[in-house]
Design an enzyme around this catalytic site. Sequence first.
Site, short mmCIF file in Angstrom:
data_model
loop_
_atom_site.label_atom_id
_atom_site.label_comp_id
_atom_site.label_asym_id
_atom_site.label_seq_id
_atom_site.Cartn_x
_atom_site.Cartn_y
_atom_site.Cartn_z
N HIS A 232 0.86 -1.19 0.00
CA HIS A 232 0.00 0.00 0.00
C HIS A 232 0.90 1.24 0.00
CE1 HIS A 232 -3.95 1.93 1.62
NE2 HIS A 232 -3.21 2.85 1.01
N GLU B 175 -2.61 -1.66 -3.15
CA GLU B 175 -3.70 -0.91 -2.54
C GLU B 175 -3.40 0.59 -2.57
OE1 GLU B 175 -4.92 -4.14 0.95
OE2 GLU B 175 -3.88 -2.30 1.49
N HIS C 34 -7.87 -5.95 7.60
CA HIS C 34 -7.62 -4.92 8.61
C HIS C 34 -7.81 -5.50 10.01
CE1 HIS C 34 -6.62 -0.65 9.11
NE2 HIS C 34 -7.14 -0.82 10.30
N HIS D 125 0.27 -6.11 9.57
CA HIS D 125 0.79 -5.66 10.87
C HIS D 125 0.86 -6.80 11.89
CE1 HIS D 125 1.72 -2.71 13.98
NE2 HIS D 125 0.88 -3.36 14.76
#
Length: 237
Positions: free
Chosen positions: A43, A70, A190, A214
Site C-alpha cells: 500500500h 492498494e 484490517h 501488521h
Amino acid sequence: MTKLSVNINKIATLRNARGHNRPNVLQVARDCERFGAEGITVHPRPDERHIRYQDVHDLRQIVTTELNVEGNPTPDFLELVRAVRPEQVTLVPDAPDAITSNAGWDTITHQIFLLGVVTELKSIGCRVSIFLDPDPAMMKAAVATGTDRIELYTEDYARLYPTDPATAIAPYIAAAHMAQQLGLGLNAGHDLDLENLAYLKQNLPGLAEVSIGHALVCDALYLGLENTIQLYRRQLQ
C-alpha cells in the site's frame, strides 16, 4: 480455500528507519511466497513512508503469486498502476496523512468516479477490489462501478471479537451473503490476526482472500516468518 496475501508495508517501515536496505523488501517478498503466502500486498502512500513507488516496480519483477497494490486512486497512484499492472488493485479512500486505512468507500457519492477508475484498470488487465464497510447500501452501489470484488474493512469485527464474537461477525455474514447475491467476489482485511481469523473464515461464505500485514509481522518477531505464515494459513483451512 481462502488465499493469504501478506502485506509487507511494515517490512519497508523497518528498512526506512535506517535508510539502507535492511531488511531487504524484495527478499522478504520472495521468502513469504516460499513459506506459503499466496500473494503479496503493498500500500504505497504519497509520502513513501513505508513502501516506495520504486519498490512496487521492483516487486512486479519478482512476485510469482499475485501482486495486490492498494491505495487511493490519485493521479500518481494510477500512473504507477498503469506501469506495473498488478494482478489486483484495491481502491482505498485513505487521506494522504492517514496512519492506516480507517473507512470504506461511499460508493453512492463517488460512484461515477469509481466507475471511471474501475473501467480503466480492468481494461489493462487488473482485477479490481473496492474497500468497503459491511453496509448493504454501499455494496449495492458498488455493483454499478463494475468492480470485480469488494474488500470488507474488518476493524469493527476485530475490535468487538474478544468480548462478543457473534455480534462482531453478524454484519459481515450478512455482507458476505449479499456479495454472493450481487455477484461480487469477497476479500477482507484490517486488524485480522491469529485470534480472530479462523472464526471469520468459518462464517463468511465465499471469502476469496485476506490481506494481513501488521499482526503477521508482529507475530513473526516471536515465532519466525516461516512458522507464522503457516499458522495463518492453517486458520484459513
